[in-house]
Design a protein around this motif. Structure first.
Motif, PDB file in Angstrom:
ATOM      1  N   PRO A 254       0.834  -1.368  -0.014  1.00  0.00           N
ATOM      2  CA  PRO A 254      -0.027   0.269   0.144  1.00  0.00           C
ATOM      3  C   PRO A 254       1.034   1.640   0.186  1.00  0.00           C
ATOM      4  O   PRO A 254       2.133   1.269   0.740  1.00  0.00           O
ATOM      5  N   ASN A 255       0.562   2.053  -0.651  1.00  0.00           N
ATOM      6  CA  ASN A 255       1.665   3.672  -1.242  1.00  0.00           C
ATOM      7  C   ASN A 255       0.411   4.165  -1.490  1.00  0.00           C
ATOM      8  O   ASN A 255      -0.628   3.960  -1.538  1.00  0.00           O
ATOM      9  N   VAL A 256       1.230   5.621  -1.663  1.00  0.00           N
ATOM     10  CA  VAL A 256       0.728   7.095  -1.688  1.00  0.00           C
ATOM     11  C   VAL A 256       1.522   7.494  -2.471  1.00  0.00           C
ATOM     12  O   VAL A 256       2.893   7.989  -2.358  1.00  0.00           O
ATOM     13  N   ASP A 257       1.619   7.765  -3.786  1.00  0.00           N
ATOM     14  CA  ASP A 257       2.287   8.044  -5.184  1.00  0.00           C
ATOM     15  C   ASP A 257       3.273   7.666  -4.843  1.00  0.00           C
ATOM     16  O   ASP A 257       4.440   8.291  -4.923  1.00  0.00           O
ATOM     17  N   GLY A 258       4.155   6.788  -4.729  1.00  0.00           N
ATOM     18  CA  GLY A 258       4.912   5.753  -4.372  1.00  0.00           C
ATOM     19  C   GLY A 258       5.566   5.834  -3.086  1.00  0.00           C
ATOM     20  O   GLY A 258       6.247   5.028  -2.581  1.00  0.00           O
ATOM     21  N   TYR A 259       5.585   6.030  -2.237  1.00  0.00           N
ATOM     22  CA  TYR A 259       5.593   6.669  -0.681  1.00  0.00           C
ATOM     23  C   TYR A 259       4.727   4.824  -0.434  1.00  0.00           C
ATOM     24  O   TYR A 259       3.764   5.314   0.411  1.00  0.00           O
ATOM     25  N   ARG A 260       5.525   4.419   1.132  1.00  0.00           N
ATOM     26  CA  ARG A 260       4.849   3.734   1.494  1.00  0.00           C
ATOM     27  C   ARG A 260       3.710   4.012   2.836  1.00  0.00           C
ATOM     28  O   ARG A 260       4.548   4.625   3.241  1.00  0.00           O
ATOM     29  N   LYS A 261       2.790   3.826   2.687  1.00  0.00           N
ATOM     30  CA  LYS A 261       1.405   4.255   2.770  1.00  0.00           C
ATOM     31  C   LYS A 261       1.737   4.212   4.577  1.00  0.00           C
ATOM     32  O   LYS A 261       1.825   5.210   5.644  1.00  0.00           O
ATOM     33  N   ALA A 262       2.183   2.954   5.355  1.00  0.00           N
ATOM     34  CA  ALA A 262       2.602   2.769   6.596  1.00  0.00           C
ATOM     35  C   ALA A 262       3.031   4.068   7.865  1.00  0.00           C
ATOM     36  O   ALA A 262       3.167   4.770   7.938  1.00  0.00           O
ATOM     37  N   ALA A 263       4.753   4.028   6.226  1.00  0.00           N
ATOM     38  CA  ALA A 263       5.232   4.771   7.154  1.00  0.00           C
ATOM     39  C   ALA A 263       5.315   6.469   7.629  1.00  0.00           C
ATOM     40  O   ALA A 263       5.311   7.550   8.105  1.00  0.00           O
ATOM     41  N   ILE A 264       4.992   7.366   5.860  1.00  0.00           N
ATOM     42  CA  ILE A 264       4.102   8.102   6.064  1.00  0.00           C
ATOM     43  C   ILE A 264       3.459   8.148   7.117  1.00  0.00           C
ATOM     44  O   ILE A 264       3.440   9.368   7.818  1.00  0.00           O
ATOM     45  N   ASP A 265       2.550   7.445   7.674  1.00  0.00           N
ATOM     46  CA  ASP A 265       1.483   7.975   8.866  1.00  0.00           C
ATOM     47  C   ASP A 265       1.371   7.619   9.593  1.00  0.00           C
ATOM     48  O   ASP A 265       1.211   8.595  10.182  1.00  0.00           O
ATOM     49  N   TYR A 266       3.098   7.229  10.088  1.00  0.00           N
ATOM     50  CA  TYR A 266       3.398   6.783  10.839  1.00  0.00           C
ATOM     51  C   TYR A 266       4.183   8.131  11.655  1.00  0.00           C
ATOM     52  O   TYR A 266       3.974   8.580  12.269  1.00  0.00           O
ATOM     53  N   LEU A 267       4.916   8.430  10.434  1.00  0.00           N
ATOM     54  CA  LEU A 267       5.602   9.622  10.187  1.00  0.00           C
ATOM     55  C   LEU A 267       5.155  10.666  10.894  1.00  0.00           C
ATOM     56  O   LEU A 267       5.201  12.121  11.348  1.00  0.00           O
ATOM     57  N   ALA A 268       4.141  11.348   9.621  1.00  0.00           N
ATOM     58  CA  ALA A 268       2.915  12.412   9.921  1.00  0.00           C
ATOM     59  C   ALA A 268       2.055  12.690  11.193  1.00  0.00           C
ATOM     60  O   ALA A 268       2.415  13.412  11.647  1.00  0.00           O
ATOM     61  N   ALA A 269       2.797  11.479  11.966  1.00  0.00           N
ATOM     62  CA  ALA A 269       1.809  11.398  13.342  1.00  0.00           C
ATOM     63  C   ALA A 269       2.348  12.091  13.985  1.00  0.00           C
ATOM     64  O   ALA A 269       1.827  12.632  14.927  1.00  0.00           O
ATOM     65  N   LEU A 270       4.293  10.925  14.472  1.00  0.00           N
ATOM     66  CA  LEU A 270       5.102  11.947  14.886  1.00  0.00           C
ATOM     67  C   LEU A 270       5.098  12.995  14.836  1.00  0.00           C
ATOM     68  O   LEU A 270       5.292  13.904  15.937  1.00  0.00           O
ATOM     69  N   GLY A 271       5.028  13.390  13.457  1.00  0.00           N
ATOM     70  CA  GLY A 271       5.785  14.846  12.939  1.00  0.00           C
ATOM     71  C   GLY A 271       8.017  14.949  12.886  1.00  0.00           C
ATOM     72  O   GLY A 271       7.865  14.730  14.344  1.00  0.00           O
ATOM     73  N   ILE A 272       8.090  14.533  11.964  1.00  0.00           N
ATOM     74  CA  ILE A 272       9.474  15.213  11.632  1.00  0.00           C
ATOM     75  C   ILE A 272       9.808  16.673  11.043  1.00  0.00           C
ATOM     76  O   ILE A 272       9.552  16.746  10.724  1.00  0.00           O
ATOM     77  N   PRO A 273      10.301  16.867  12.459  1.00  0.00           N
ATOM     78  CA  PRO A 273      11.044  18.706  12.269  1.00  0.00           C
ATOM     79  C   PRO A 273      11.812  18.739  10.738  1.00  0.00           C
ATOM     80  O   PRO A 273      11.111  20.065  10.297  1.00  0.00           O
ATOM     81  N   VAL A 274      12.407  17.967  10.276  1.00  0.00           N
ATOM     82  CA  VAL A 274      14.293  18.164   9.992  1.00  0.00           C
ATOM     83  C   VAL A 274      14.428  16.585   9.168  1.00  0.00           C
ATOM     84  O   VAL A 274      14.167  15.995   9.995  1.00  0.00           O
ATOM     85  N   LEU A 275      14.291  16.764   7.623  1.00  0.00           N
ATOM     86  CA  LEU A 275      14.899  15.656   6.938  1.00  0.00           C
ATOM     87  C   LEU A 275      16.452  15.182   6.474  1.00  0.00           C
ATOM     88  O   LEU A 275      16.133  16.042   5.484  1.00  0.00           O
ATOM     89  N   ARG A 276      17.189  15.413   6.390  1.00  0.00           N
ATOM     90  CA  ARG A 276      18.505  15.117   6.173  1.00  0.00           C
ATOM     91  C   ARG A 276      18.640  14.172   5.237  1.00  0.00           C
ATOM     92  O   ARG A 276      17.926  12.886   5.436  1.00  0.00           O
ATOM     93  N   TRP A 277      18.869  14.009   3.209  1.00  0.00           N
ATOM     94  CA  TRP A 277      19.344  12.844   2.587  1.00  0.00           C
ATOM     95  C   TRP A 277      20.047  13.912   1.332  1.00  0.00           C
ATOM     96  O   TRP A 277      20.312  15.614   1.612  1.00  0.00           O
ATOM     97  N   PRO A 278      21.309  13.985   1.110  1.00  0.00           N
ATOM     98  CA  PRO A 278      20.677  12.237   0.678  1.00  0.00           C
ATOM     99  C   PRO A 278      22.010  10.878   1.123  1.00  0.00           C
ATOM    100  O   PRO A 278      22.324   9.656   1.161  1.00  0.00           O
ATOM    101  N   GLY A 279      23.393  11.521   2.456  1.00  0.00           N
ATOM    102  CA  GLY A 279      23.720  10.936   2.585  1.00  0.00           C
ATOM    103  C   GLY A 279      24.582  11.475   4.053  1.00  0.00           C
ATOM    104  O   GLY A 279      23.441  12.752   3.752  1.00  0.00           O
ATOM    105  N   GLY A 280      25.004  11.431   5.001  1.00  0.00           N
ATOM    106  CA  GLY A 280      25.838  10.153   4.787  1.00  0.00           C
ATOM    107  C   GLY A 280      27.107   9.818   3.846  1.00  0.00           C
ATOM    108  O   GLY A 280      26.884  10.633   2.837  1.00  0.00           O
ATOM    109  N   CYS A 281      27.297   8.647   3.540  1.00  0.00           N
ATOM    110  CA  CYS A 281      28.662   9.228   2.430  1.00  0.00           C
ATOM    111  C   CYS A 281      28.271   8.719   0.812  1.00  0.00           C
ATOM    112  O   CYS A 281      28.727   9.237   0.745  1.00  0.00           O
ATOM    113  N   PHE A 282      26.616   8.706   1.202  1.00  0.00           N
ATOM    114  CA  PHE A 282      26.378   8.070  -0.325  1.00  0.00           C
ATOM    115  C   PHE A 282      26.513  10.049  -0.834  1.00  0.00           C
ATOM    116  O   PHE A 282      26.879  10.295  -2.107  1.00  0.00           O
TER     117      PHE A 282
END
Ligand code: AHR
Length: 519
Positions: free
Chosen positions: A77-105
């Motif tokens: 189950p996904n919303v526009d390609g994002y795993r739905k359960a992950a999006i729901d749980y993370l939105a419920a917690l509230g993620i103030p900031v997200l760093r990407w794409p790495g790390g070493c990458f």
């Protein structure tokens, strides 16, 4: 009147004296297991920035692919390609900031590989994390879309190690210039006419290691050269984050700062992992004690790195960022093969570690700008775990629930706290207030001692309160796919008097008490 601890005053004192004065104050211990705590309502220590609860997601294992991004045609189950359960749980917690794409990458990432029609994106080998072919189906637009879905402010880590100033400069223009330049029009043609307005930009990652193996002097030169071209567009001023020390390594921070002239980064990124030599669910008491003791060292590092920066002219304007932290246990090769690189279970011990970290960030709020745990899903100390990239299950880990317990501190004013024991594995406490509430978090990191907490409130009075606790007597307990709610927060009894709060704190527990202040 409120008394604030001044960073400047600290920086001028000797390191030893200053350290003693800024570590949590102690009061005389009781002979029994009663722990006396005093919270000073008139002694403020900065704002608990929501960014202390920041997160990090790298193209590593099943963090991005499979964890967060499954693609639109996935049976998961996904919303526009994002795993739905992950999006729901993370939105419920509230993620103030997200760093990407790495790390070493990040220092091997070329952003143009990840834009445009998915079928035309470059396929490149992920040289750091397993040598698989990365199809770049998750790129800048997908990352910004993720941030918008979970309410996070995006933080892009730029490539300094193998990239060029031109490439990084162009990424900023592509993201932030409104319209009319070739790059901004390309962004619009790729589906996003509105600029992304990305504020946080990392200038490389671990430049002392996977980000180019540089000497600090060399990195200072690179930092100066790259940042000349990192510009503000239409009111979005980049907040530039320099690659900082590995742990408390002053031999990196000092020569780097000395290598700058008038330039001052907006932030400097310190990485501090708490290693463990057992697999996550098979910890011994000794290994757990060693790992949990490291949080006292992290607190000391925050104090010492802050003092070091403050010693430079205008260094006090450089925000200290604990950019990667968390427990890094011994990997289980079978789990890695099945679930993805650096996939690690989160246990009651991990939740205690999270609580110790979040408590110290609260206590040292006036010295910190942001703290990002590694990593958000399926890698190291994550909030969520899935049963592999193709797995249907997605569980909230013990670490997720520790963050949930600390959420009420966000944006409140941190208060000075005194406790009766100064050893690294003693009761850990932090407190914060606003006009209505006082929030106090307690962590008992001991595996063999239940504590009675007797907490006095000075210059504060409260009328009522409630508590929630995360606890399991087994430090190896976790939320498995067949038992996803084994360790979850529960209501917990607390006795509230006008200026006194008492509760029992069982071994291995994290608890938060929310109290209503009297007007
Ligand atoms: O989080 C895993 C790795 O740890 C990151 O890629 C790197 O920055 C650090 O060494």
């Amino acid at each position: 009147m409120s008394k604030k601890i001044s960073r400047r005053r600290f920086a001028k004192g000797s390191a030893a004296v200053a350290l003693a004065s800024l570590l949590p104050q102690r009061i005389v211990a009781d002979a029994s297991n009663t722990q006396k705590v005093v919270i000073h309502g008139d002694s403020e220590a900065g704002i608990v920035r929501p960014e202390f609860h920041g997160q990090f997601a790298e193209h590593l294992g099943s963090c991005v692919y499979g964890g967060l991004w499954v693609g639109k045609s996935s049976p998961i189950p996904n919303v526009d390609g994002y795993r739905k359960a992950a999006i729901d749980y993370l939105a419920a917690l509230g993620i103030p900031v997200l760093r990407w794409p790495g790390g070493c990458f990040a220092d091997d990432y070329h952003w143009r590989d990840g834009i445009g029609p998915a079928s035309k994106r470059s396929r490149r080998v992920n040289i750091h994390w397993g040598g698989y072919v990365e199809d770049n189906s998750f790129g800048t637009h997908e990352f910004i879309g993720l941030c918008r879905k979970i309410g996070a402010e995006p933080y892009l880590a730029g490539n300094v190690g193998s990239g060029s100033p031109e490439e990084l400069r162009d990424w900023i223009e592509y993201c932030n210039y409104p319209s009319g330049s070739t790059l901004s029009d390309e962004r619009a043609a790729n589906g996003s006419p509105e600029p992304f307005r990305v504020r946080y930009w990392g200038v490389g990652n671990e430049s002392w290691g996977c980000g180019g193996n540089m000497r600090p002097e060399e990195y200072a030169d690179a930092y100066r050269r790259f940042t000349v071209y990192m510009r503000e567009f239409e009111g979005t001023k980049p907040f530039l984050i320099a690659s900082g020390p590995n742990g408390n390594d002053e031999r990196w921070t000092r020569p780097f700062m000395e290598g700058l002239r008038w330039e001052r980064p907006d932030g400097i990124s310190m990485h501090y992992y708490s290693g463990g030599r057992n697999p996550a669910t098979k910890f011994t008491v000794e290994e757990m004690k060693k790992q949990l003791s490291s949080f006292a060292l992290i607190e000391k590092s925050v104090i010492q790195q802050r003092a070091l920066l403050d010693g430079f002219q205008h260094g006090s304007e450089v925000g200290l960022i604990v950019d990667e932290w968390g427990v890094w246990d011994q990997m289980d090769p079978k789990e890695e093969e099945h679930y993805g690189r650096l996939w690690q279970q989160s246990t009651m011990r991990s939740a205690v570690a999270a609580g110790l970290g979040l408590n110290l960030f609260n206590r040292q709020a006036d010295k910190l700008y942001m703290c990002n745990i590694a990593q958000m899903v399926n890698v190291l100390q994550s909030l969520l775990l899935t049963d592999g990239p193709e797995g249907q299950h997605c569980v909230r880990t013990t670490t997720y629930y520790a963050y949930e317990l600390f959420k009420p501190h966000r944006s409140k004013t941190s208060l000075r706290v005194e406790t009766s024991d100064s050893s690294p594995l003693s009761l850990s406490v932090s407190a914060s207030k606003n006009d209505q509430d006082l929030v106090v978090s307690f962590v008992n990191p001991q595996h063999d001692a239940d504590l009675e907490v007797d907490c006095a409130l000075r210059n504060l009075s409260v009328s009522e309160g409630s508590a929630r606790i995360l606890h399991d007597n087994d430090f190896n307990a976790y939320n498995g796919f067949d038992n996803p709610e084994r360790v979850t927060p529960k209501p917990h009894p607390v006795t509230v008097e006008e200026s006194r709060v008492r509760l029992e704190l069982p071994r291995l527990s994290v608890a938060t008490v929310t109290l209503r202040r009297k007007a």
